[in-house]
Write a protein that holds these residues in place. Structure first.
Motif, PDB file in Angstrom:
ATOM      1  N   LEU A 105       0.838  -1.206   0.000  1.00 36.66           N
ATOM      2  CA  LEU A 105       0.000   0.000   0.000  1.00 36.66           C
ATOM      3  C   LEU A 105       0.871   1.253   0.000  1.00 36.66           C
ATOM      4  O   LEU A 105       2.007   1.243   0.485  1.00 36.66           O
ATOM      5  CB  LEU A 105      -0.905   0.028   1.235  1.00 36.66           C
ATOM      6  CG  LEU A 105      -2.040  -0.992   1.314  1.00 36.66           C
ATOM      7  CD1 LEU A 105      -2.849  -0.775   2.590  1.00 36.66           C
ATOM      8  CD2 LEU A 105      -2.940  -0.915   0.091  1.00 36.66           C
ATOM      9  N   SER A 106       0.333   2.341  -0.494  1.00 37.90           N
ATOM     10  CA  SER A 106       1.045   3.618  -0.452  1.00 37.90           C
ATOM     11  C   SER A 106       1.157   4.085   1.002  1.00 37.90           C
ATOM     12  O   SER A 106       0.400   3.644   1.875  1.00 37.90           O
ATOM     13  CB  SER A 106       0.275   4.667  -1.254  1.00 37.90           C
ATOM     14  OG  SER A 106      -0.938   4.992  -0.578  1.00 37.90           O
ATOM     15  N   ASP A 107       2.092   4.981   1.246  1.00 38.26           N
ATOM     16  CA  ASP A 107       2.237   5.536   2.593  1.00 38.26           C
ATOM     17  C   ASP A 107       0.955   6.228   3.038  1.00 38.26           C
ATOM     18  O   ASP A 107       0.585   6.165   4.215  1.00 38.26           O
ATOM     19  CB  ASP A 107       3.420   6.507   2.657  1.00 38.26           C
ATOM     20  CG  ASP A 107       4.767   5.802   2.562  1.00 38.26           C
ATOM     21  OD1 ASP A 107       4.816   4.559   2.739  1.00 38.26           O
ATOM     22  OD2 ASP A 107       5.771   6.487   2.313  1.00 38.26           O
ATOM     23  N   GLU A 108       0.260   6.868   2.097  1.00 34.96           N
ATOM     24  CA  GLU A 108      -0.990   7.544   2.427  1.00 34.96           C
ATOM     25  C   GLU A 108      -2.068   6.537   2.834  1.00 34.96           C
ATOM     26  O   GLU A 108      -2.803   6.754   3.798  1.00 34.96           O
ATOM     27  CB  GLU A 108      -1.468   8.392   1.247  1.00 34.96           C
ATOM     28  CG  GLU A 108      -0.560   9.554   0.897  1.00 34.96           C
ATOM     29  CD  GLU A 108       0.707   9.143   0.133  1.00 34.96           C
ATOM     30  OE1 GLU A 108       0.741   8.053  -0.489  1.00 34.96           O
ATOM     31  OE2 GLU A 108       1.673   9.926   0.183  1.00 34.96           O
ATOM     32  N   ALA A 109      -2.168   5.443   2.099  1.00 35.48           N
ATOM     33  CA  ALA A 109      -3.152   4.414   2.433  1.00 35.48           C
ATOM     34  C   ALA A 109      -2.808   3.756   3.773  1.00 35.48           C
ATOM     35  O   ALA A 109      -3.708   3.460   4.565  1.00 35.48           O
ATOM     36  CB  ALA A 109      -3.221   3.360   1.326  1.00 35.48           C
ATOM     37  N   LEU A 110      -1.519   3.549   4.029  1.00 32.34           N
ATOM     38  CA  LEU A 110      -1.109   2.993   5.318  1.00 32.34           C
ATOM     39  C   LEU A 110      -1.468   3.957   6.449  1.00 32.34           C
ATOM     40  O   LEU A 110      -1.968   3.532   7.503  1.00 32.34           O
ATOM     41  CB  LEU A 110       0.394   2.704   5.334  1.00 32.34           C
ATOM     42  CG  LEU A 110       0.864   1.540   4.477  1.00 32.34           C
ATOM     43  CD1 LEU A 110       2.394   1.478   4.478  1.00 32.34           C
ATOM     44  CD2 LEU A 110       0.275   0.224   4.954  1.00 32.34           C
ATOM     45  N   GLU A 146      -4.759   3.760   7.871  1.00 32.94           N
ATOM     46  CA  GLU A 146      -4.954   2.567   8.711  1.00 32.94           C
ATOM     47  C   GLU A 146      -4.101   2.620   9.972  1.00 32.94           C
ATOM     48  O   GLU A 146      -3.976   1.630  10.685  1.00 32.94           O
ATOM     49  CB  GLU A 146      -4.600   1.307   7.909  1.00 32.94           C
ATOM     50  CG  GLU A 146      -5.441   1.092   6.691  1.00 32.94           C
ATOM     51  CD  GLU A 146      -6.814   0.557   7.011  1.00 32.94           C
ATOM     52  OE1 GLU A 146      -7.033   0.043   8.118  1.00 32.94           O
ATOM     53  OE2 GLU A 146      -7.694   0.658   6.133  1.00 32.94           O
ATOM     54  N   GLN A 147      -3.470   3.766  10.242  1.00 30.01           N
ATOM     55  CA  GLN A 147      -2.563   3.953  11.378  1.00 30.01           C
ATOM     56  C   GLN A 147      -1.375   2.988  11.324  1.00 30.01           C
ATOM     57  O   GLN A 147      -0.929   2.452  12.341  1.00 30.01           O
ATOM     58  CB  GLN A 147      -3.269   3.819  12.737  1.00 30.01           C
ATOM     59  CG  GLN A 147      -4.286   4.904  13.038  1.00 30.01           C
ATOM     60  CD  GLN A 147      -5.614   4.645  12.353  1.00 30.01           C
ATOM     61  OE1 GLN A 147      -6.163   3.556  12.427  1.00 30.01           O
ATOM     62  NE2 GLN A 147      -6.133   5.655  11.688  1.00 30.01           N
ATOM     63  N   VAL A 148      -0.861   2.763  10.123  1.00 29.55           N
ATOM     64  CA  VAL A 148       0.304   1.911   9.892  1.00 29.55           C
ATOM     65  C   VAL A 148       1.399   2.794   9.300  1.00 29.55           C
ATOM     66  O   VAL A 148       1.124   3.649   8.450  1.00 29.55           O
ATOM     67  CB  VAL A 148      -0.022   0.753   8.931  1.00 29.55           C
ATOM     68  CG1 VAL A 148       1.213  -0.096   8.641  1.00 29.55           C
ATOM     69  CG2 VAL A 148      -1.148  -0.109   9.499  1.00 29.55           C
ATOM     70  N   VAL A 149       2.636   2.582   9.747  1.00 30.99           N
ATOM     71  CA  VAL A 149       3.768   3.369   9.261  1.00 30.99           C
ATOM     72  C   VAL A 149       4.799   2.438   8.635  1.00 30.99           C
ATOM     73  O   VAL A 149       5.191   1.438   9.247  1.00 30.99           O
ATOM     74  CB  VAL A 149       4.419   4.161  10.420  1.00 30.99           C
ATOM     75  CG1 VAL A 149       5.648   4.916   9.946  1.00 30.99           C
ATOM     76  CG2 VAL A 149       3.407   5.108  11.060  1.00 30.99           C
TER      77      VAL A 149
END
Length: 155
Positions: free
Chosen positions: A19-24, A27-30
């Motif tokens: 996933l893109s950084d924006e999509a992550l 989802e509160q994922v880095v």
């Protein structure tokens, strides 16, 4: 006494792979890149990532049982990790080299015992905790920066 240490099933994390950084972020994922070793412990492979490897930092509920000890915290997962580690009567290097908090739980997910130990002394503590027949499983946590590290079950 026989015991088994397993990495997490990667299935719940696979939806984040690629996933893109924006999509992550939604989802509160880095997404992070390991810049040292040790320091980025993958909870699926139970290995420290090599510098340059990409991991996901995300929140994970490692004790989902209906208990006062229900718990979740941040963990690292290598992006693309597919096969969970399996250690039978063996301590992964990732655990053997850290200060650990070990918590024993009964079948109702109630804590029955806990201790802190250097990783190279984990095996005797596992054996001691499993001498109590009420203990159903153990959770190992990093006592310094980090959190849930692995689950230990009777072998």
């Amino acid at each position: 006494m026989s015991y088994v240490i397993t990495g997490l099933d990667p299935a719940p994390f696979q939806r984040f792979y690629g996933l893109s950084d924006e999509a992550l972020a939604a989802e509160q994922v880095v997404r992070m890149t390991a810049d040292s070793k040790p320091g980025f412990p993958c909870r699926v492979t139970l290995e420290d990532a090599e510098p340059g490897e990409v991991l996901l930092l995300l929140n994970y509920e490692h004790l989902p049982d209906a208990s006062p000890y229900r718990s979740r915290h941040a963990i690292f997962v290598r992006e693309g990790a597919e096969t969970p580690a399996l250690y039978i009567d063996e301590i992964p290097e990732q655990l053997a080299t850290r200060l650990l908090s070990v918590r024993a739980f009964d079948r109702y997910a109630m804590m029955t015992n806990a201790d802190v130990v250097e990783g190279n002394a984990l095996e005797p503590l596992i054996e001691t905790m499993f001498t109590d027949p009420a203990v159903a499983f153990l959770h190992v946590h990093n006592a310094r920066p980090g959190c849930f590290a692995a689950r230990v079950d009777r072998g």
